[in-house]
Scaffold this active site. Sequence first.
Site, mmCIF file in Angstrom:
data_model
loop_
_atom_site.group_PDB
_atom_site.id
_atom_site.type_symbol
_atom_site.label_atom_id
_atom_site.label_comp_id
_atom_site.label_asym_id
_atom_site.label_seq_id
_atom_site.Cartn_x
_atom_site.Cartn_y
_atom_site.Cartn_z
ATOM 1 N N ASP A 1 39.617 47.940 51.908
ATOM 2 C CA ASP A 1 40.209 46.802 51.232
ATOM 3 C C ASP A 1 39.109 45.742 51.066
ATOM 4 O OD1 ASP A 1 42.248 44.891 50.392
ATOM 5 O OD2 ASP A 1 41.926 43.992 52.374
ATOM 6 N N ASP B 1 39.447 41.825 50.135
ATOM 7 C CA ASP B 1 39.619 40.463 50.650
ATOM 8 C C ASP B 1 40.233 40.468 52.052
ATOM 9 O OD1 ASP B 1 38.663 39.424 48.214
ATOM 10 O OD2 ASP B 1 40.638 39.736 47.318
ATOM 11 N N SER C 1 45.811 40.827 41.734
ATOM 12 C CA SER C 1 46.862 40.379 40.816
ATOM 13 C C SER C 1 46.448 39.123 40.068
ATOM 14 C CB SER C 1 48.162 40.136 41.584
ATOM 15 O OG SER C 1 47.976 39.097 42.519
ATOM 16 N N ARG D 1 49.474 49.244 42.843
ATOM 17 C CA ARG D 1 49.406 48.085 43.727
ATOM 18 C C ARG D 1 49.845 48.481 45.130
ATOM 19 N NH1 ARG D 1 48.988 42.631 44.070
ATOM 20 N NH2 ARG D 1 50.590 41.441 45.177
HETATM 21 ZN ZN LIG Z 1 48.625 48.319 39.739
#
Ligand SMILES: [Zn+2]
Length: 561
Positions: A45, A47, A90, A133
């Site tokens: 990952d 952040d 996002s 996501r």
């Molecule tokens: Zn997505």
Amino acid sequence: MRQDQEDPYQRRSAPVYAAADRAGSAGSRRAGSPRPVLYDAVLLDRDGTLIEDVPYNGDPEKVRPVPGARAALDRLRAAGLRLAVVTNQSGLARGYFTGTQMRAVHARVEELLGRFDAWLVCPHDDADGCDCRKPAPGLVHAAARELGTTPSRCVLVGDIGRDVAAALAAGAAGVLVPTPVTRPEEIAAAGWVATDLPAAVDEILRRQQAVQPATRPGGPVRTALVVRSDSAGDVLVTGPAIRAVAAGAQRVVLLCGPRGRAAADLLPGVDEIIEHPLPWIDPMPGPVDPAALRSLTARLGAVGADQAVVFTSFHQSALPLALLLRMAGIGRIAAISDDYPGSLLDIRHRVPVGVPEPERALSLAAAAGHRLPDGDEPVLRLRRDAVPPRPADLGDPGYVVLHPGSAASSRACPPEVATRIAGALTAAGHRVLVTGGPDERAVTARVAAAGGTDLGGRTDLAGLAGIMADASAIVVGNTGPAHLAAAAGVPVVSLFAPTVPFGQWGPYRVPTVRLGDAAAPCRDTRATDCPVPGHPCLRGIHPDEVVDALRTLTVSGGGRR
Ligand SMILES: [Zn+2]
């Protein structure tokens, strides 16, 4: 179910049911060097994991690596592991920064942390309902594809529950490195937690190394005696380690207990089975019968084993059996023992807590000089010739198996919860088969009445495996059939009571969604009957969570390969 695999052991073997793809390999591995047993790649990952979390950052100047990140990543690179970043951004969907700005940020990350083999970015937000996501597993599938491997050969490191959930839903391992934003329930639910990124990397490398033998077995092994007493699930999770021993021995004899016998009959790599209860292992032992143990000792001596490998859970002792094996004249004995073994063991192996049971056993096999061959994945497997086809009256494949019971009531799904799940799954369009043992017929009948076909008492373990093999997913607690599902390569919605650690006993290397309250008061009690009124760890599961979990598990080939 994959049916296109060859078994690496031509002699013993029957085609096998297997959970994971053996295609793909780490591109950075030197030609001719053995493939790592566990992992080809580490997914990270961004952040909060690689760099400090600056919300919606589009400015390269604000990139700050977490302490020790560069050196930790370089250790992974030096070990031949490929690296990818998997990140939800996002801010792209919301217009907080542009793609150009994001690429500048990523260039700065590589300037500070070195090159990554792939970058996988989800640009959507929750409202888009995309497959990528996190906690959806789409990015993990995409990363594995791009790195030329499979999700089960990846381990993902992240700082929140979504990261771990995405990893598990793809069949990858997930390490949680908590930060101040990580919620306590996310930490409780994670099966593998590390204090910081360097510690996560050290443990990944340690586990990778632990299943790789440092030494030869100490002479040729014509006959190996392997031991796994206890129940079906215990025997199934020991399967990869037994295959590793089988790869290094001409003949493998398995000593198991009566409660594990049906599972033992399903394991590839086993040539002969000796069934005998061990009163220091059995949870409901009879009195010690000296004559029976004398006769067991004689029988073990007659095996003529060059080597014995005694597999146990962390709360079991291998030493009483080691004494019998010594008396039977067996010269090389390996086991895990924190207790001082004196001269009972030739190889006294030790394993830190929290390691998945299949890897714990594989590390003992490695200590005894054995490893899985390159062609065999460290997944649970079943002998296909031991698994009968599902009954024709069950209709087409693609149903959902709901298995509410468990040998330990503390790990069983409360019948009223299972009943609501059956109703919700049926309402959502799933065909539901409700399975259970002969003593669970009352529960399966009640559950199936809410929606589904009652198969309670209709199957033995092998028959259950045959039914599971054609399922799209299994909904099951922490009990033997969960490991049977993993061995059949079928995704699991795990209704996991936290009485034992999920990281050790969760479904292994198969797409999984964990449900239930991981922080419930029964946590780590090892209770067989729930010590908390109302069985709260599983009673709070909402049926819609199960319906959502099934949707997650079918993302992007997540389940069926
Ligand atoms: Zn997505």
